[in-house]
Design a protein around this motif. Structure first.
Motif, short mmCIF file in Angstrom:
data_model
loop_
_atom_site.label_atom_id
_atom_site.label_comp_id
_atom_site.label_asym_id
_atom_site.label_seq_id
_atom_site.Cartn_x
_atom_site.Cartn_y
_atom_site.Cartn_z
N ASP A 195 0.83 -1.20 0.00
CA ASP A 195 0.00 0.00 0.00
C ASP A 195 0.87 1.26 0.00
O ASP A 195 0.62 2.20 -0.76
N GLY A 252 2.63 1.61 -3.34
CA GLY A 252 1.65 2.07 -4.33
C GLY A 252 1.35 3.55 -4.19
O GLY A 252 1.18 4.26 -5.19
N PHE A 253 1.29 4.02 -2.95
CA PHE A 253 1.04 5.44 -2.69
C PHE A 253 2.17 6.29 -3.27
O PHE A 253 1.93 7.29 -3.94
N ARG A 257 4.18 5.41 -5.66
CA ARG A 257 4.15 5.28 -7.13
C ARG A 257 3.15 6.24 -7.77
O ARG A 257 3.35 6.68 -8.90
N LYS A 258 2.07 6.56 -7.05
CA LYS A 258 1.11 7.52 -7.59
C LYS A 258 1.79 8.86 -7.88
O LYS A 258 1.52 9.50 -8.89
N PHE A 259 2.67 9.27 -6.99
CA PHE A 259 3.38 10.53 -7.18
C PHE A 259 4.34 10.44 -8.37
O PHE A 259 4.49 11.40 -9.12
N ASP A 271 3.98 8.53 -10.97
CA ASP A 271 3.17 8.49 -12.18
C ASP A 271 2.56 9.85 -12.56
O ASP A 271 2.36 10.14 -13.73
N ASN A 272 2.28 10.68 -11.54
CA ASN A 272 1.63 11.95 -11.85
C ASN A 272 2.59 13.15 -11.82
O ASN A 272 2.15 14.29 -11.84
N ASN A 319 4.64 14.10 -9.41
CA ASN A 319 4.65 14.68 -8.06
C ASN A 319 3.65 15.82 -7.91
O ASN A 319 3.86 16.75 -7.14
N ILE A 329 -1.70 14.96 -4.32
CA ILE A 329 -2.71 13.91 -4.17
C ILE A 329 -3.49 14.26 -2.91
O ILE A 329 -2.91 14.68 -1.91
N GLU A 382 -5.77 13.19 0.23
CA GLU A 382 -6.04 12.06 1.11
C GLU A 382 -6.91 12.54 2.26
O GLU A 382 -6.84 13.71 2.65
#
Length: 116
Positions: A40, A43-44, A46-48, A50-51, A53, A56, A58
Motif C-alpha cells: 500500500d 503504491g502510494f 508510485r502515484k506521485f 506516475d503523476n 509529483n 494527491i 487524502e
C-alpha cells in the motif's frame, strides 16, 4: 601548462567518480528504504511518480507510518488541508529531493527498489 591541464583533468575525473559513488550510495539507501514499505505504501509513492509529483488528496488523519522512517526526513509532505464536498482532505506531495532521487533511480536503473 600541460601539467595544469593534466591536474585539472585528473581532478575532474576524481570529482566525477566521487559524485557517482555518492549517488550510488544514495540509491542503495533509497532501495533499502523502499524494500521495507508495504504494498500500500509503495503504491502510494508510485502515484506521485506516475503523476509527476502533483498533489494527491487524502482524507485528513491518514497515518503515514513510513513518513519519518527515511533518514529522519518526511518523504511525504502534507502541504495544506482543503475542503472537498463534505470532508476535509490533506494535499500531499513528495519531498523534492526524495522525488528527484526516485526519478534518478528509475532513469538510471529502471527500478525504485531491489525487487523490481
Amino acid at each position: 601548462m600541460a601539467k595544469k591541464i593534466i591536474y585539472r583533468v585528473k581532478d575532474y575525473i576524481e570529482d566525477k567518480t566521487y559524485n557517482e559513488k555518492q549517488m550510488n550510495e544514495a540509491v542503495q539507501r533509497l532501495w533499502d528504504y523502499m524494500d521495507r514499505l508495504s504494498a500500500d505504501e509503495l503504491g502510494f509513492i508510485r502515484k506521485f511518480i506516475d503523476n509527476g509529483n502533483n498533489p494527491i488528496y487524502e482524507p485528513v488523519g491518514r497515518y503515514f507510518a513510513f513518513v519519518d522512517a527515511y533518514y529522519n526526513s518526511r518523504p511525504v509532505v502534507i502541504k495544506r488541508q482543503v475542503r472537498s464536498e463534505n470532508a476535509f482532505m490533506e494535499q500531499c506531495v513528495l519531498d523534492t529531493k526524495f522525488y528527484n532521487l526516485l526519478k534518478y533511480s528509475l532513469k538510471k536503473y529502471n527500478k525504485i527498489n531491489h525487487f523490481e
